[in-house]
Design a protein around this motif. Structure first.
Motif, PDB file in Angstrom:
ATOM      1  N   LEU A 139       0.820  -1.216   0.000  1.00 10.33           N
ATOM      2  CA  LEU A 139       0.000   0.000   0.000  1.00 10.33           C
ATOM      3  C   LEU A 139       0.851   1.261   0.000  1.00 10.33           C
ATOM      4  N   ARG A 140       2.047   1.145   0.572  1.00 11.15           N
ATOM      5  CA  ARG A 140       2.940   2.310   0.620  1.00 11.15           C
ATOM      6  C   ARG A 140       3.328   2.771  -0.783  1.00 11.15           C
ATOM      7  N   LYS A 141       3.367   1.841  -1.736  1.00 12.12           N
ATOM      8  CA  LYS A 141       3.697   2.190  -3.128  1.00 12.12           C
ATOM      9  C   LYS A 141       2.672   3.155  -3.721  1.00 12.12           C
ATOM     10  N   PHE A 142       1.444   3.105  -3.192  1.00 10.26           N
ATOM     11  CA  PHE A 142       0.372   3.982  -3.678  1.00 10.26           C
ATOM     12  C   PHE A 142       0.150   5.162  -2.722  1.00 10.26           C
ATOM     13  N   SER A 143       1.138   5.396  -1.856  1.00  7.42           N
ATOM     14  CA  SER A 143       1.098   6.491  -0.867  1.00  7.42           C
ATOM     15  C   SER A 143      -0.079   6.354   0.106  1.00  7.42           C
ATOM     16  N   ILE A 144      -0.479   5.103   0.359  1.00 11.49           N
ATOM     17  CA  ILE A 144      -1.538   4.841   1.339  1.00 11.49           C
ATOM     18  C   ILE A 144      -0.878   4.407   2.645  1.00 11.49           C
ATOM     19  N   VAL A 145      -1.181   5.115   3.712  1.00 12.20           N
ATOM     20  CA  VAL A 145      -0.592   4.788   5.014  1.00 12.20           C
ATOM     21  C   VAL A 145      -1.409   3.668   5.654  1.00 12.20           C
ATOM     22  N   TYR A 146      -0.759   2.534   5.844  1.00 13.10           N
ATOM     23  CA  TYR A 146      -1.398   1.390   6.507  1.00 13.10           C
ATOM     24  C   TYR A 146      -0.573   1.026   7.727  1.00 13.10           C
ATOM     25  N   PRO A 147      -1.131   1.241   8.924  1.00  8.44           N
ATOM     26  CA  PRO A 147      -0.382   0.902  10.144  1.00  8.44           C
ATOM     27  C   PRO A 147      -0.233  -0.615  10.307  1.00  8.44           C
ATOM     28  N   ILE A 148       0.992  -1.102  10.256  1.00  9.17           N
ATOM     29  CA  ILE A 148       1.275  -2.544  10.309  1.00  9.17           C
ATOM     30  C   ILE A 148       1.162  -3.063  11.743  1.00  9.17           C
ATOM     31  N   GLY A 149       0.443  -4.170  11.881  1.00  3.93           N
ATOM     32  CA  GLY A 149       0.316  -4.810  13.192  1.00  3.93           C
ATOM     33  C   GLY A 149      -0.589  -4.076  14.158  1.00  3.93           C
ATOM     34  N   MET A 150      -1.499  -3.298  13.625  1.00  7.02           N
ATOM     35  CA  MET A 150      -2.404  -2.532  14.464  1.00  7.02           C
ATOM     36  C   MET A 150      -3.650  -3.356  14.830  1.00  7.02           C
ATOM     37  N   PRO A 151      -4.648  -2.766  15.520  1.00  4.23           N
ATOM     38  CA  PRO A 151      -5.778  -3.532  16.063  1.00  4.23           C
ATOM     39  C   PRO A 151      -6.474  -4.517  15.127  1.00  4.23           C
ATOM     40  N   ALA A 152      -6.670  -4.169  13.849  1.00  2.00           N
ATOM     41  CA  ALA A 152      -7.371  -5.068  12.926  1.00  2.00           C
ATOM     42  C   ALA A 152      -6.615  -6.385  12.774  1.00  2.00           C
ATOM     43  N   PHE A 153      -5.297  -6.298  12.640  1.00  2.00           N
ATOM     44  CA  PHE A 153      -4.451  -7.496  12.540  1.00  2.00           C
ATOM     45  C   PHE A 153      -4.493  -8.297  13.837  1.00  2.00           C
ATOM     46  N   LEU A 154      -4.402  -7.607  14.955  1.00  2.00           N
ATOM     47  CA  LEU A 154      -4.388  -8.276  16.260  1.00  2.00           C
ATOM     48  C   LEU A 154      -5.716  -8.981  16.544  1.00  2.00           C
ATOM     49  N   ASP A 155      -6.823  -8.401  16.065  1.00  2.00           N
ATOM     50  CA  ASP A 155      -8.131  -9.059  16.215  1.00  2.00           C
ATOM     51  C   ASP A 155      -8.151 -10.395  15.479  1.00  2.00           C
ATOM     52  N   VAL A 156      -7.656 -10.397  14.235  1.00  4.14           N
ATOM     53  CA  VAL A 156      -7.600 -11.621  13.420  1.00  4.14           C
ATOM     54  C   VAL A 156      -6.723 -12.663  14.104  1.00  4.14           C
ATOM     55  N   LEU A 157      -5.572 -12.218  14.590  1.00  4.16           N
ATOM     56  CA  LEU A 157      -4.630 -13.118  15.253  1.00  4.16           C
ATOM     57  C   LEU A 157      -5.237 -13.743  16.511  1.00  4.16           C
ATOM     58  N   ALA A 158      -5.846 -12.907  17.345  1.00  7.33           N
ATOM     59  CA  ALA A 158      -6.443 -13.380  18.598  1.00  7.33           C
ATOM     60  C   ALA A 158      -7.583 -14.364  18.335  1.00  7.33           C
ATOM     61  N   LEU A 159      -8.438 -14.046  17.356  1.00  2.00           N
ATOM     62  CA  LEU A 159      -9.564 -14.919  17.040  1.00  2.00           C
ATOM     63  C   LEU A 159      -9.086 -16.248  16.458  1.00  2.00           C
ATOM     64  N   SER A 160      -8.074 -16.198  15.603  1.00  2.20           N
ATOM     65  CA  SER A 160      -7.526 -17.430  15.008  1.00  2.20           C
ATOM     66  C   SER A 160      -6.935 -18.349  16.074  1.00  2.20           C
ATOM     67  N   ILE A 161      -6.156 -17.763  16.989  1.00  4.16           N
ATOM     68  CA  ILE A 161      -5.551 -18.540  18.082  1.00  4.16           C
ATOM     69  C   ILE A 161      -6.630 -19.168  18.955  1.00  4.16           C
ATOM     70  N   THR A 162      -7.663 -18.382  19.282  1.00  4.87           N
ATOM     71  CA  THR A 162      -8.752 -18.873  20.143  1.00  4.87           C
ATOM     72  C   THR A 162      -9.521 -20.000  19.473  1.00  4.87           C
TER      73      THR A 162
END
Length: 201
Positions: A148-171
């Motif tokens: 996304l950075r190539k298109f000048s879109i700021v995407y915060p890596i490892g932020m809440p959306a990612f952590l939600d997916v990770l937590a739900l997958s582990i559970t």
């Protein structure tokens, strides 16, 4: 609100690991890892115009260390399976980016079920399933942010959306493992009762 699933589930997992797991080094390590992941989730750094959370870096360092400790062929297979997870994670987000209509219900649930399904198909052991999901999702989030950075879109890596997916997958994975153990216990108990009946007859 993004991040709520992560905090709720990780706190529940931390309570389970701290008070209900068998005493030993494993329990201490799991409890510390869960707690540090939650603490690091509120901190981030900027690196080459990328916003990266400390929790994602901590997660990646942990899984790389654990994969490195596996024997040669097991480590190679886990690395390959994590690449499959990485590609699945990236493709899911790219499909959502270019054609969001196909995301029929909650994105977090859909992606978690996809990752868990792949982990169950690729691995038999719980530990390897967890390593594949965690490393694949974390690396996928990094690559998605770089893309996304190539298109000048700021995407915060490892932020809440990612952590939600990770937590739900582990559970979900832990839930599947718990149900499997419960079914085996019930099966063994029924077999024992059957043997007792045969002895009495």
């Amino acid at each position: 609100m993004e991040g709520v699933i992560f905090y709720w589930l990780f706190w529940l997992l931390w309570i389970y690991s701290t008070f209900l797991m068998k005493k030993g080094k494993e329990r201490l390590k799991v409890s510390i890892w869960l707690l540090l992941t939650m603490i690091f989730s509120i901190h981030s750094l900027q690196f080459f115009h990328l916003h990266i959370s400390f929790s994602s870096l901590f997660i990646l360092m942990t899984v790389y260390y654990l994969i490195g400790k596996l024997d040669r062929w097991q480590g190679i297979y886990t690395f390959i399976s994590s690449l499959i997870m990485l590609l699945s994670y990236m493709i899911f987000y790219l499909f959502e980016l270019y054609d969001p209509v196909w995301v029929l219900f909650n994105r977090c649930l859909m992606l978690s079920f996809l990752l868990v399904s792949l982990a169950v198909l690729l691995h038999k052991e719980l530990k390897l399933r967890l390593l594949a999901i965690i490393s694949g999702a974390a690396q996928g989030d990094f690559l998605y942010g770089i893309y996304l950075r190539k298109f000048s879109i700021v995407y915060p890596i490892g932020m809440p959306a990612f952590l939600d997916v990770l937590a739900l997958s582990i559970t979900i994975l832990l839930g599947i493992n718990g149900l499997k153990k419960l079914s085996l216990t019930i099966e063994n108990h029924l077999k024992h009762l059957e043997k007792e009946k045969q002895k009495l007859s």
